[in-house]
Design an enzyme around this catalytic site. Structure first.
Site, mmCIF file in Angstrom:
data_model
loop_
_atom_site.group_PDB
_atom_site.id
_atom_site.type_symbol
_atom_site.label_atom_id
_atom_site.label_comp_id
_atom_site.label_asym_id
_atom_site.label_seq_id
_atom_site.Cartn_x
_atom_site.Cartn_y
_atom_site.Cartn_z
ATOM 1 N N GLN A 132 0.879 -1.168 0.000
ATOM 2 C CA GLN A 132 0.000 0.000 0.000
ATOM 3 C C GLN A 132 0.909 1.208 0.000
ATOM 4 O O GLN A 132 1.472 1.558 1.040
ATOM 5 C CB GLN A 132 -0.921 -0.042 1.223
ATOM 6 C CG GLN A 132 -1.722 -1.352 1.322
ATOM 7 C CD GLN A 132 -2.857 -1.439 0.308
ATOM 8 O OE1 GLN A 132 -3.743 -0.585 0.282
ATOM 9 N NE2 GLN A 132 -2.838 -2.460 -0.555
ATOM 10 N N GLY A 163 -11.587 2.620 4.832
ATOM 11 C CA GLY A 163 -10.692 1.790 4.022
ATOM 12 C C GLY A 163 -9.761 2.598 3.129
ATOM 13 O O GLY A 163 -9.849 3.829 3.051
ATOM 14 N N HIS A 164 -8.916 1.888 2.411
ATOM 15 C CA HIS A 164 -7.917 2.557 1.567
ATOM 16 C C HIS A 164 -8.565 3.290 0.386
ATOM 17 O O HIS A 164 -9.554 2.832 -0.156
ATOM 18 C CB HIS A 164 -6.824 1.605 1.092
ATOM 19 C CG HIS A 164 -7.256 0.374 0.376
ATOM 20 N ND1 HIS A 164 -6.361 -0.541 -0.098
ATOM 21 C CD2 HIS A 164 -8.478 -0.114 0.061
ATOM 22 C CE1 HIS A 164 -6.996 -1.523 -0.675
ATOM 23 N NE2 HIS A 164 -8.281 -1.301 -0.601
ATOM 24 N N ASN A 165 -7.988 4.420 0.034
ATOM 25 C CA ASN A 165 -8.397 5.226 -1.124
ATOM 26 C C ASN A 165 -9.732 5.943 -0.924
ATOM 27 O O ASN A 165 -10.240 6.577 -1.853
ATOM 28 C CB ASN A 165 -8.508 4.378 -2.402
ATOM 29 C CG ASN A 165 -7.353 3.431 -2.591
ATOM 30 O OD1 ASN A 165 -6.228 3.782 -2.272
ATOM 31 N ND2 ASN A 165 -7.622 2.243 -3.069
#
Lengths: 347, 347, 347
Positions: free
Chosen positions: B198, B239-241
């Site tokens: 990531q 979460g990511h993004n």
């Protein structure tokens, strides 16, 4: 920073078929829509196919069926998402632990710490605990008595491990995780809850990954077990005596009540809740927010929950929903009043 | 403690119209029903209107339409709830950080800490990290490499920030928060999950507030972004993004899966779950426990979920619910057997 | 380890009626199906009755109606689950705190720590805080100003307590818990959220247990109160001004929004969400994932939510569910077209 690779060098690492100029210099990785010249990108999810024609990337990792339409250099592989991960690791800049024990760490003399392990500032390691080779224990972690942390496992900062926990090798534990707290076991006696001592352990298999602020309780009599290769997202709650099968993936905010057993290669959607004392077969997928009150014996995809509606419409729906038993009874009455319909006329 | 203000002094600070004795001494603040003589109270939520007539408060902050019926001194303002907050701050006794670095803190020599910042005991600050003026870093916080904490931002105790995170000015981060852990990104290859590095960051805008034990993952390729003035409650998982628009409010226990974008000025109810890769427009409100599996393109209030029922009744309801497709088909069959009804006869 | 007891000795401690050989040596405790010779087991949940006939345990704790069919020695008691807990405590090996203050702890000179209390490594105790006799404060805990920790209470590692919190005696607080963070109170003024100072406290009664990573916010004006003997599982979120009645049990992942009051002796299932500003009567049980948007005035069991279905079936169900208002209207039209049915023909 300032890392760069020739495209051919990347192709070799990925064992990819290269279409285009092998001498291209790649100095970064980005999504199809964000990429600039010098970047490599990838196409896996068909939703993003539309960005391929106009991408500014210098090269794209993709499957063979798209190689002909790729407007720039292509690296063709069977699993573009996996290959993207391999390339991302070339550009990642993750801090690594340094071998040795920070002077501020407090380590019981009976503990065994491998010289190749990295023990960060303010770490506490209690008696009879073992930290194996190349393990990395981040700042502020507390590791209780009689615990083992396996080779190359990494605990990020501020992880708490209670006593008597076994963590395998190559395990990743993110910050805020708590492993080995007492399960929620109480007996009511004369109106008062009495804690049942939780004398089981927690066993975490090799290669498991555990997300931030997840909690895994110790067993009551048996152990709580997470088998090898399972991946668990953030803020998941795993009750006492739970077993999670190998290579099962559990998304964030899921809760699994005590003594439930989940099989191998399952996919548990985010925000799911599983009741206690049930069994989930191998290869079961639960969609997000699934509520599971009974065992699931067959592989497959399962769901529960209701769709989002504009609030005014939803209010009408739930008024009818409340009344569903009445609706069904009234329909039955009506059916009795009219002639039978043909069996094949069912929609 | 033992703070006291003349009513007129408070009126001036609030820019309020004072009805009653300006010389009244106010030494505390309480709800309408709990207030005693010497307290100031407020009325904003109409549910509490019933307590106005009998309040023991010496003065009440309220809107102009209620000034005439207020049985005690009144401070009339356009936004009584906001004004109450201003008065509450007069009586609050929140511990303040002291400028300087506690001797037990472990700070990498390459880090930059403004002399006006407060670094508590056992804080760890890793290399190339910057702590700006008047920031307060509570005891036990761990701040990873290449991170910036902006002016006047406050991290309460035991916060964990990973590497490469940008936190703006005037940000509040409560205890147990984890920012910047790896997103839940894995590729399955030959039956085994492989972590996708990531390599994105987390960017937190100015004035954001983050509740206790909330987790915000770093981006995969893009960054995870929380825009200015967003407020996030406890135990929220981001979460990511994910992008959260400016001034959006997210209540506790909500989970937002990866790559979802939420607009500005949204209100997300507690316990909501949002699927990944969807878009929520500006000015959307989701009620508590809403499950969102698709994008929401229009402003408005949206809901999902079913109402609470006594268990015996609920068992009947869900038996019918399970059978809903069958009910609908049977109704259609019945309709075919009977004459058409008039179009305007629809309830 | 290597603990052993004569069966008669255990019977005496439990005040149990012993059937079988009083001289049997018992050196462990296990479930009916896992037990080996030398183990004691128990039978409480009728689901496990089937394991009694073939158990390898040397003795079983059970109720009087099963004494005759027990194939091995029996200890007969009125509450086998409670008795099991008492025996489990004989075999438990829980690390105990040692009286005294670890040299790495940072304790404000104005704090009062009883000499019999145990203060672990890297603990931080701020000014005017009181730690009473035999309290155990685990490694890495941060305890803010003006807080009291009662006699024999135990905070496991890495707990964070803000300022002005009152914790009674015999309280258990697991790792990662955050008590006393600001409630989620904000006033919107000119498009921007302004934090309302939260000037209430948190009051935790005697004998309360709090699970790992649970969060309990401080009150806005009133206090947040957890009454004596309540038991709270992991990852529960308790908002500002909430009151939890005595001996109420709250399972994991539950969220309780601000100003909600829950009565005594309630049982709140896992993953439940309760709206703010509602009242729940004494002796209410909520099943798992219950969504509660209104007050519950009567004791009893309440539920919401929909059952798990295979995904293909569920898609059909929710398509009909969305259309429920239309179904109900069409049924009404149909009913108008046909003769009245008899009142007693309702299924």
């Amino acid at each position: 920073m300032a890392k760069a690779f020739r495209l051919e060098e990347i192709a070799t690492r990925l064992n990819a078929t290269l279409h285009g100029d092998p001498e291209l210099t790649i100095h970064g990785i980005a999504t199809l829509s964000d990429a600039k010249a010098g970047h490599i990108s990838f196409l896996d999810n068909p939703l993003y196919r539309k960005y391929l024609d106009t991408t500014q990337a210098s090269a794209v990792i993709l499957a063979s069926d798209l190689a002909q339409v790729c407007p720039v250099a292509a690296l063709v592989v069977p699993n573009p998402y996996f290959a993207y991960g391999q390339v991302a690791s070339l550009f990642a800049d993750v801090p690594q632990g340094q071998a040795g024990i920070h002077p501020s760490a407090v380590i019981d003399p009976s503990a065994t710490v491998d010289p190749s392990a990295s023990i960060g500032p303010n770490v506490i390691i209690e008696k009879d605990t073992v930290i194996k080779a190349h393990a990395v224990i981040g700042p502020g972690c507390v590791i209780g008595e009689r615990t083992t942390i396996g080779e190359r496992s990494r605990l990020w900062a501020n992880v708490t491990i209670y006593y008597g926990v076994e963590i395998g090798s190559d395990v990743t534990v993110n910050s805020g995780v708590v492993i080995g707290a007492d399960g929620f076991g109480y007996a009511k006696h004369e109106g008062v809850w009495h804690a049942i001592p939780q004398i089981g352990r927690v066993i975490i298999g090799n290669g498991v990954a555990i997300g931030a602020n997840t909690t895994i309780d110790r067993g009551a009599l048996e152990d709580t077990v997470i088998e090898e290769g399972a991946i668990i997202d953030n803020q998941v709650q795993i009750g006492h005596n739970v077993k999670i099968g190998a290579h099962t993936a559990i998304a964030g905010c899921t809760g699994i009540a005590g003594s439930t057993h989940i099989g191998r290669d399952c996919m548990i959607g985010g925000g799911a809740c599983l009741a206690g004392h049930i069994d989930i077969a191998d290869n079961v997928a639960l969609t997000g927010m699934a509520g599971v009150s009974r065992s699931v014996r067959e592989p497959g995809i399962y769901s529960s929950g209701t769709p989002l509606q504009p609030n005014a419409e939803w209010r009408k729906t739930i008024a009818r929903y409340r009344n569903l038993d009445n609706i069904a009874k009234r329909l039955k009455r009506v059916e009795k009043q009219i002639p039978k319909v043909e069996a094949n006329d069912d929609n």
